[in-house]
Design a protein around this motif. Structure first.
Motif, short mmCIF file in Angstrom:
data_model
loop_
_atom_site.label_atom_id
_atom_site.label_comp_id
_atom_site.label_asym_id
_atom_site.label_seq_id
_atom_site.Cartn_x
_atom_site.Cartn_y
_atom_site.Cartn_z
N ARG A 164 10.98 5.17 -3.00
CA ARG A 164 12.27 4.65 -3.44
C ARG A 164 13.41 5.57 -3.01
O ARG A 164 14.48 5.10 -2.63
N ILE A 165 13.19 6.88 -3.03
CA ILE A 165 14.23 7.83 -2.60
C ILE A 165 14.55 7.63 -1.12
O ILE A 165 15.71 7.63 -0.72
N THR A 166 13.52 7.44 -0.29
CA THR A 166 13.78 7.23 1.14
C THR A 166 14.57 5.96 1.37
O THR A 166 15.43 5.90 2.25
N GLN A 167 14.32 4.93 0.56
CA GLN A 167 15.02 3.66 0.73
C GLN A 167 16.44 3.74 0.18
O GLN A 167 17.38 3.23 0.79
N GLY B 237 1.00 3.14 14.57
CA GLY B 237 -0.21 3.77 14.06
C GLY B 237 0.09 4.96 13.17
O GLY B 237 -0.60 5.18 12.16
N LEU B 238 1.11 5.72 13.51
CA LEU B 238 1.48 6.86 12.67
C LEU B 238 2.22 6.38 11.42
O LEU B 238 2.04 6.94 10.33
N ALA B 239 3.01 5.32 11.56
CA ALA B 239 3.80 4.82 10.44
C ALA B 239 2.94 4.18 9.36
O ALA B 239 3.40 4.02 8.21
N VAL B 240 1.71 3.80 9.68
CA VAL B 240 0.80 3.26 8.66
C VAL B 240 0.68 4.21 7.48
O VAL B 240 0.48 3.79 6.33
N HIS B 241 0.83 5.50 7.74
CA HIS B 241 0.65 6.49 6.68
C HIS B 241 1.80 6.50 5.68
O HIS B 241 1.67 7.10 4.61
N PHE B 242 2.93 5.86 5.98
CA PHE B 242 4.01 5.75 5.00
C PHE B 242 3.50 5.01 3.76
O PHE B 242 3.69 5.46 2.63
N GLU B 243 2.87 3.87 3.98
CA GLU B 243 2.35 3.07 2.87
C GLU B 243 1.21 3.78 2.17
O GLU B 243 1.12 3.79 0.94
N ARG B 244 0.32 4.38 2.95
CA ARG B 244 -0.82 5.06 2.36
C ARG B 244 -0.38 6.24 1.49
O ARG B 244 -0.94 6.46 0.41
N GLU B 245 0.60 6.99 1.95
CA GLU B 245 1.08 8.13 1.19
C GLU B 245 1.77 7.67 -0.09
O GLU B 245 1.59 8.27 -1.17
N ALA B 246 2.58 6.61 0.01
CA ALA B 246 3.25 6.10 -1.18
C ALA B 246 2.24 5.62 -2.21
O ALA B 246 2.39 5.87 -3.41
N GLN B 247 1.18 4.94 -1.76
CA GLN B 247 0.15 4.46 -2.68
C GLN B 247 -0.64 5.60 -3.29
O GLN B 247 -0.96 5.60 -4.48
N ALA B 248 -0.94 6.61 -2.46
CA ALA B 248 -1.70 7.77 -2.95
C ALA B 248 -0.90 8.52 -4.01
O ALA B 248 -1.45 8.97 -5.02
N ARG C 224 11.67 2.42 6.33
CA ARG C 224 12.40 1.62 5.34
C ARG C 224 11.48 0.61 4.66
O ARG C 224 11.65 0.29 3.47
N HIS C 225 10.51 0.09 5.42
CA HIS C 225 9.56 -0.90 4.89
C HIS C 225 8.14 -0.36 5.10
O HIS C 225 7.47 -0.73 6.09
N PRO C 226 7.64 0.49 4.21
CA PRO C 226 6.35 1.16 4.43
C PRO C 226 5.16 0.21 4.60
O PRO C 226 4.16 0.58 5.21
N TRP C 227 5.25 -1.01 4.09
CA TRP C 227 4.18 -1.99 4.20
C TRP C 227 4.07 -2.58 5.59
O TRP C 227 3.02 -3.13 5.97
N LEU C 228 5.13 -2.50 6.38
CA LEU C 228 5.24 -3.26 7.62
C LEU C 228 4.20 -2.86 8.66
O LEU C 228 3.60 -3.72 9.31
N ARG D 48 11.29 -7.73 -0.93
CA ARG D 48 11.62 -6.84 -2.04
C ARG D 48 10.36 -6.41 -2.79
O ARG D 48 10.20 -5.23 -3.13
N VAL D 49 9.47 -7.35 -3.05
CA VAL D 49 8.22 -7.02 -3.75
C VAL D 49 7.42 -6.01 -2.95
O VAL D 49 6.93 -5.01 -3.48
N ALA D 50 7.26 -6.26 -1.65
CA ALA D 50 6.48 -5.36 -0.80
C ALA D 50 7.13 -3.98 -0.70
O ALA D 50 6.45 -2.96 -0.70
N ASP D 51 8.46 -3.94 -0.60
CA ASP D 51 9.17 -2.67 -0.52
C ASP D 51 8.96 -1.84 -1.79
O ASP D 51 8.75 -0.63 -1.72
N GLU D 52 9.04 -2.48 -2.94
CA GLU D 52 9.02 -1.75 -4.20
C GLU D 52 7.62 -1.45 -4.71
O GLU D 52 7.39 -0.42 -5.34
N GLU D 53 6.66 -2.34 -4.42
CA GLU D 53 5.35 -2.19 -5.04
C GLU D 53 4.20 -2.16 -4.04
O GLU D 53 3.04 -1.99 -4.44
N GLY D 54 4.49 -2.31 -2.76
CA GLY D 54 3.44 -2.27 -1.76
C GLY D 54 2.89 -3.66 -1.45
O GLY D 54 3.06 -4.61 -2.23
#
Length: 346
Positions: free
Chosen positions: A35-38, A255-266, A202-206, A127-133
């Motif tokens: 959320r801070i990054t966004q 491929g590297l950006a996939v880790h944005f979502e993984r890190e946020a979930q972790a 900006r969109h870690p799920w993407l 919005r749902v994907a941005d905020e909650e994955g």
């Protein structure tokens, strides 16, 4: 918020203010790194630094399975109970900061099923994907947030696959490529890569929805490949080589950006930032598994030397530069070949 100091200092000051005035009560979740990054448009490393600083000051604490909350006596279950899906504080921020997200939020909450459109459905899904994955996204969830029956969505969007395609196109279309294109090929490719990196951040799920073997038909995403190939045109490369270079660079970024979502979930699951997790890993277990100089001489040497940055931003910069170096070498060889042919024919 104070304008002086580094971005992390300014963000930390704003969160301190929210805690001091009661906008963030004891036990309430503070903005996650995602959320801070966004909200502030900073890198994940900066967001992590903000939360680490507040933890060191004793203002917040990590709660496993919940996230980072304001230090206080509230129990984790009370935190969850106090967290409505649509937070008043967040709505107040949107009103104070007129952005595209504000427009989306107002449209979503204005009116019922009679005003349902494809644009509203896609905006809500993003919005749902941005905020909650991405795991939280479903047709039912989107319908619930819109206050309509799930089946009514299918009159506008055939299913979740099509919804993801539309979300992808919207995400890429938010930040158009700069005009005019750079004249230097390397600058042109770097511009495209950096823009893609910002979009994924900006969109870690993407990134997890992208495919380079079965690409989705998203024009606003395809224009990135078009621009990259155009940057390489007239450099002596074949059409296949231009396409492969453009797609390979995009695949690296994704491929590297996939880790944005993984890190946020972790972080959400563990309540620990990446730095805190590494501190735990580098304890006794790390010493037992990795501190064998005979088996891991390179790791042993690194552990004894200066600190090495293996964060996502550092890896992105290094990998992009090396890929562009490789493309440059290929272009240089084609140039030498053309000059050699000219000499032989003269």
């Amino acid at each position: 918020m104070a304008e002086s100091g580094s971005p992390s200092e300014r963000i930390a000051a704003e969160l301190r203010r929210r805690i001091a005035v009661g906008e963030l009560a004891p036990g309430a979740r503070v903005p996650s790194t995602r959320r801070i990054t966004q909200e502030w448009g900073v890198a994940m490393a900066t967001a992590t630094k903000v939360l680490n600083r507040l933890r060191e000051e004793g203002l917040v604490r990590a709660v496993p399975g919940v996230g980072t909350v304001v230090a206080g006596k509230a129990a984790p279950e009370e935190v969850r109970a106090r967290e409505p899906r649509r937070e008043p504080a967040r709505e107040a921020r949107l009103v104070a900061e007129p952005t595209a997200e504000l427009t989306v939020a107002r449209r979503v909450r204005a009116g019922g099923e009679g005003e349902l459109t494809r644009e509203r459905i896609v905006a809500t899904a993003v919005r749902v994907a941005d905020e909650e994955g991405l795991a939280a996204l479903s047709m039912r969830r989107v319908a619930t947030d819109l206050g309509v029956a799930t089946m009514s969505l299918y009159r506008h969007v055939p299913g979740k696959d099509e919804l993801l395609r539309l979300m992808t196109d919207v995400a890429f279309g938010e930040q158009p490529l700069p005009e005019p294109p750079a004249e230097d090929w390397r600058e042109g490719l770097e511009t495209v890569a950096r823009l893609q990196w910002r979009i994924y951040r900006r969109h870690p799920w993407l990134a997890s929805t992208m495919s380079f073997t079965r690409p989705v038909l998203a024009p606003d995403a395809a224009v990135h490949t078009e621009r990259s190939m155009a940057a390489l045109a007239g450099r002596g490369l074949s059409g296949e080589e231009m396409a492969q270079a453009a797609v390979a660079l995009a695949a690296f970024v994704c491929g590297l950006a996939v880790h944005f979502e993984r890190e946020a979930q972790a972080e959400q699951d563990s309540g620990l930032s990446a730095e805190e997790w590494m501190d735990r890993v580098e304890g006794e277990e790390h010493a037992r598994l990795m501190a064998d100089p005979e088996r891991f001489p390179m790791f042993d040497a690194m552990n004894r030397g200066p600190e090495i940055d293996l964060g996502l931003e550092a890896l992105f910069e290094f990998g992009m530069a090396r890929m562009l170096d490789g493309v440059g070498l290929m272009i240089e060889r084609r140039g030498r070949g053309r000059r050699g042919q000219g000499t032989a024919n003269s």
